[in-house]
Design a protein around this motif. Sequence first.
Motif, short mmCIF file in Angstrom:
data_model
loop_
_atom_site.label_atom_id
_atom_site.label_comp_id
_atom_site.label_asym_id
_atom_site.label_seq_id
_atom_site.Cartn_x
_atom_site.Cartn_y
_atom_site.Cartn_z
N LEU A 48 10.52 -4.09 -11.79
CA LEU A 48 10.62 -2.99 -10.83
C LEU A 48 9.34 -2.15 -10.79
O LEU A 48 8.56 -2.13 -11.75
N ASP A 49 9.14 -1.50 -9.66
CA ASP A 49 8.05 -0.53 -9.49
C ASP A 49 6.70 -1.10 -9.91
O ASP A 49 5.97 -0.51 -10.70
N ILE A 50 6.38 -2.26 -9.34
CA ILE A 50 5.11 -2.91 -9.67
C ILE A 50 3.99 -2.29 -8.85
O ILE A 50 4.06 -2.21 -7.63
N GLU A 81 0.82 -1.21 0.00
CA GLU A 81 0.00 0.00 0.00
C GLU A 81 0.86 1.26 0.00
O GLU A 81 0.35 2.36 -0.20
N GLN A 82 2.16 1.09 0.24
CA GLN A 82 3.07 2.24 0.31
C GLN A 82 3.57 2.69 -1.06
O GLN A 82 4.20 3.74 -1.17
N GLY A 83 3.31 1.91 -2.12
CA GLY A 83 3.78 2.29 -3.45
C GLY A 83 4.30 1.09 -4.21
O GLY A 83 4.04 -0.07 -3.86
N GLY A 84 5.06 1.36 -5.27
CA GLY A 84 5.56 0.30 -6.13
C GLY A 84 6.56 -0.60 -5.43
O GLY A 84 7.28 -0.17 -4.51
N VAL A 85 6.61 -1.86 -5.86
CA VAL A 85 7.54 -2.83 -5.29
C VAL A 85 8.33 -3.49 -6.40
O VAL A 85 7.92 -3.50 -7.57
#
Length: 300
Positions: free
Chosen positions: A182-184, A158-162
């Motif tokens: 990246l940035d999923i 929930e904090q952003g992309g992973v």
Amino acid sequence: MEPQISLVILAGGLGSRFGGAKQIARLPGIDSTIMELSIADAYDAGVRHLIIIINAMVRDAIEQQILPNLPADLDVDLVEQRISDVPSEFAALAQQRSKPWGTGHALLCAKSVIRDKAIVITADDYYGDIAFQQITEHFRRSENWGCVAYPLLNTLSEQGGVNRGICALNHAKQLLRVDEILDIQFEGNTLVGTNAQQTRVELDEHALASMTFWGIDLRLFTILEQNFYQFLSIHDNGVKKEYYLPDQIQYSIDTLGIAVDVYPAQQPWLGMTYKDELPVLAQKISALKGLTDVQHVIEE
């Protein structure tokens, strides 16, 4: 004959983003670390040998706060990952370095105490008890390596992309490769991430992600030792390059033809990066394990 299975926990991280040692952070209301919960799950699955890979800074805390809570019949080895643990001809290179060599080197440090087969996990991720049952059962019937992988949707934040390693499988449900994406995150209703070509691509939310839950055997330690020497010979910049465990598993698949059976996880993966995530993580783990009194303790 039952295989001898060790649980190897990679617990040497320095927790820079967390602001402290995640390995010994206790979950509010549960009064346990994630590592202790994983150890208990492995123990219930029949594991009686534990290896914890640590850094020197957390040794005292683990000896005083973790080890006394473990079952009396659990055989425990604490192994320190030291930057200086390199072949003698690379001693000068080690002196230039300030951060650990990486997860491949961390696991290699356990070579002297490993017995036969091993489950390898990280200290700050919670995998669920069924994952340990899946791999211990795998070892009873197969000489292949194993991996428990998690549906991508269950590993988002929930904090952003992973960043996640997406598993590609063959027709036998064995690992072909792990592709780092990246940035999923969701963009509208579409799950997307950035691939190695720096292109945003649509992802299947049911794709399996590797979250560092491996079942391996002694063969990997020979590979780790040989290839670490090669790594040090090639990467003479001893500051930034890291010797990653997934790269060596990929080498084992591609070069040696080692089979890695992949098992879809039956429970969600739960992890944390920041200290303020501890209460939410405690709630999720308590719900997974049916601990009904945790919510009240957290809210007080």
